[in-house]
Design a protein around this motif. Structure first.
Motif, PDB file in Angstrom:
ATOM      1  N   CYS A 142       0.800  -1.233   0.000  1.00  0.00           N
ATOM      2  CA  CYS A 142       0.000   0.000   0.000  1.00  0.00           C
ATOM      3  C   CYS A 142       0.828   1.276   0.000  1.00  0.00           C
ATOM      4  N   LEU A 143       1.957   1.269   0.682  1.00  0.00           N
ATOM      5  CA  LEU A 143       2.735   2.504   0.827  1.00  0.00           C
ATOM      6  C   LEU A 143       3.159   3.086  -0.516  1.00  0.00           C
ATOM      7  N   GLY A 144       3.390   2.257  -1.503  1.00  0.00           N
ATOM      8  CA  GLY A 144       3.793   2.753  -2.811  1.00  0.00           C
ATOM      9  C   GLY A 144       2.636   3.105  -3.723  1.00  0.00           C
ATOM     10  N   LEU A 145       1.417   2.860  -3.266  1.00  0.00           N
ATOM     11  CA  LEU A 145       0.230   3.088  -4.098  1.00  0.00           C
ATOM     12  C   LEU A 145      -0.668   4.215  -3.613  1.00  0.00           C
ATOM     13  N   ALA A 146      -0.829   4.281  -2.321  1.00  0.00           N
ATOM     14  CA  ALA A 146      -1.888   5.110  -1.741  1.00  0.00           C
ATOM     15  C   ALA A 146      -1.513   6.584  -1.650  1.00  0.00           C
ATOM     16  N   SER A 147      -2.535   7.414  -1.683  1.00  0.00           N
ATOM     17  CA  SER A 147      -2.360   8.833  -1.396  1.00  0.00           C
ATOM     18  C   SER A 147      -2.806   9.137   0.033  1.00  0.00           C
TER      19      SER A 147
END
Length: 179
Positions: A142-147
């Motif tokens: 998630c850390l590389g995807l989410a805003s």
């Protein structure tokens, strides 16, 4: 408890088909593809106009965004790998032209290289303006995807902020995310 609204309309308690027509596209954790049908049959089964009559996801665009699926279009979906089934489940949901794409544990049970491909696909969807909500335990994914991130502990929201704030909050990361 609580209320759920989508695009300003209350959808709590509505039947699933009504919620889908309102614009919510759901990719369940267990994918729920139709295993005895072909890849293309699965896609066609998911086809519908969006909540305002839009058709932003014709099958040609699906194959452009999911190039791995096109050569598999005549394959029986039950014979796909887990990663291919996950891509099919996402693609089938997009065929319904959702206003919001909700994914439940999209990295669950997949090999790391496939998780990376799913992440790339979700970044691509985000870059073209799709709204995606991910319920996921794999925080590295998630850390590389989410805003934005919301951390839930025992059914309660314990933290909600932008992803950069979460990355900078060592106390929350250590306590809830084991990072």
């Amino acid at each position: 408890r609580g209320r759920v609204s989508l695009r300003g309309a209350l959808i709590s308690g509505l039947k699933p088909h009504t919620i889908a027509r309102a614009g919510l596209g759901f990719v369940p954790e267990d994918r729920q593809i139709f295993p005895e049908h072909t890849v293309e049959d699965n896609l066609v089964i998911g086809k519908k106009k969006g909540p305002e009559g839009q058709d932003e996801w014709p099958i040609k665009r699906i194959y452009d965004v999911f190039p791995l699926l096109e050569p598999l279009r005549h394959r029986i979906a039950g014979r796909l790998s887990g990663g291919e089934q996950q891509m099919l489940a996402i693609a089938r949901t997009l065929m319904g032209n959702p206003a919001l794409l909700l994914l439940d544990e999209p990295s669950e049970g997949l090999a790391p290289i496939i998780v990376q491909r799913i992440g790339e696909l979700l970044r691509q969807l985000r870059s073209i303006g799709s709204t995606v909500l991910i319920a996921e335990q794999n925080m590295h994914f998630c850390l590389g995807l989410a805003s934005h991130a919301t951390v839930i502990d025992k059914g309660q929201i314990v933290y909600a902020a932008g992803i950069d704030e979460l990355k900078a909050n060592d106390a929350i990361r250590r306590r809830y995310l084991a990072l």
